[in-house]
Design an enzyme around this catalytic site. Sequence first.
Site, PDB file in Angstrom:
ATOM      1  N   GLY A  99       0.834  -1.192   0.000  1.00 24.28           N
ATOM      2  CA  GLY A  99       0.000   0.000   0.000  1.00 24.28           C
ATOM      3  C   GLY A  99       0.865   1.237   0.000  1.00 24.28           C
ATOM      4  O   GLY A  99       1.471   1.572   1.018  1.00 24.28           O
ATOM      5  N   THR A 123      10.317   0.450  -1.108  1.00 20.91           N
ATOM      6  CA  THR A 123       9.699  -0.688  -0.420  1.00 20.91           C
ATOM      7  C   THR A 123       9.424  -1.797  -1.425  1.00 20.91           C
ATOM      8  O   THR A 123       9.759  -2.968  -1.194  1.00 20.91           O
ATOM      9  CB  THR A 123       8.399  -0.256   0.283  1.00 20.91           C
ATOM     10  OG1 THR A 123       8.700   0.729   1.264  1.00 20.91           O
ATOM     11  CG2 THR A 123       7.728  -1.447   0.957  1.00 20.91           C
ATOM     12  N   LEU A 135       1.755  -1.817   4.644  1.00 24.80           N
ATOM     13  CA  LEU A 135       1.060  -0.534   4.604  1.00 24.80           C
ATOM     14  C   LEU A 135       2.067   0.588   4.831  1.00 24.80           C
ATOM     15  O   LEU A 135       2.642   0.720   5.906  1.00 24.80           O
ATOM     16  CB  LEU A 135      -0.032  -0.491   5.678  1.00 24.80           C
ATOM     17  CG  LEU A 135      -1.003   0.687   5.614  1.00 24.80           C
ATOM     18  CD1 LEU A 135      -1.754   0.703   4.288  1.00 24.80           C
ATOM     19  CD2 LEU A 135      -1.983   0.628   6.779  1.00 24.80           C
ATOM     20  N   ASP A 136       2.278   1.408   3.790  1.00 21.95           N
ATOM     21  CA  ASP A 136       3.295   2.453   3.834  1.00 21.95           C
ATOM     22  C   ASP A 136       2.778   3.717   3.155  1.00 21.95           C
ATOM     23  O   ASP A 136       3.472   4.336   2.360  1.00 21.95           O
ATOM     24  CB  ASP A 136       4.568   1.951   3.131  1.00 21.95           C
ATOM     25  CG  ASP A 136       5.759   2.867   3.360  1.00 21.95           C
ATOM     26  OD1 ASP A 136       5.788   3.564   4.383  1.00 21.95           O
ATOM     27  OD2 ASP A 136       6.666   2.880   2.512  1.00 21.95           O
ATOM     28  N   VAL A 137       1.538   4.109   3.476  1.00 18.48           N
ATOM     29  CA  VAL A 137       0.931   5.261   2.806  1.00 18.48           C
ATOM     30  C   VAL A 137       1.196   6.575   3.539  1.00 18.48           C
ATOM     31  O   VAL A 137       1.038   7.651   2.982  1.00 18.48           O
ATOM     32  CB  VAL A 137      -0.593   5.071   2.633  1.00 18.48           C
ATOM     33  CG1 VAL A 137      -0.878   3.880   1.744  1.00 18.48           C
ATOM     34  CG2 VAL A 137      -1.275   4.887   3.985  1.00 18.48           C
TER      35      VAL A 137
END
Length: 227
Positions: free
Chosen positions: A68, A75, A142-144
């Site tokens: 994400g 990433t 998850l890296d938003v």
Amino acid sequence: MEYVEIARAESERGELVLRERRSEAGSSALELRANGVFVMDTLEVSTEQALASGALATVDDPRAVFVGGLGLGFTMHEVLADSRVEKVAVVEIEQALVDWMRDGTIPHGPAMLADERVTIVVADVAVALAEAAPASYDLVLLDVDNGPGYLVHEVNAALYEEPFLRAARRALRPGGVLAVWSAADSPELAEQLRAAFGNVQGQAHDVLLQDRDEQYWLFVSRVTSEA
């Protein structure tokens, strides 16, 4: 320090700016900002690498991975470095950022996206996971944002709450892992993850960010039969 704007885009979420940061010593780095907030750069990428490598280490067979947030691609790149990974779905809400990666505005972008295992989806992460078939992934990263305390957009707060985290759990296979990156310890996030999964582990990572010592966190929850 000198800053040179490389690209700028506007969307309903606001302004996205890619700029080059040049030091007097002659070094340079690309920097991504959203609505004036620093998101990431190409000088210090250990946080993105740690998110991927730390999460991958918790999964026995990470064949299918959901990422994400595209960011500057680091990433995703670290995920692809794992030979066990067969496919990576990267969901990014900003079309402009995907375009900059594809057309070389971000110079390393075309080579990263050339990997045939990668699928880029321009969509909201919450919608993409809600629409994913059950048990589709072995790992969801998850890296938003920089975590729940450092939101790029206020609407992203929902991504750190139990209803969304349960949607992520449904998209994971038995034994699958959700890993969430945070710029600070977050007992509230840990509580929400424990409610959704029945378990959570917080991992502290020491990083050097623009000559500052920082400690970032990776929160990991696993799909178990008890959850």
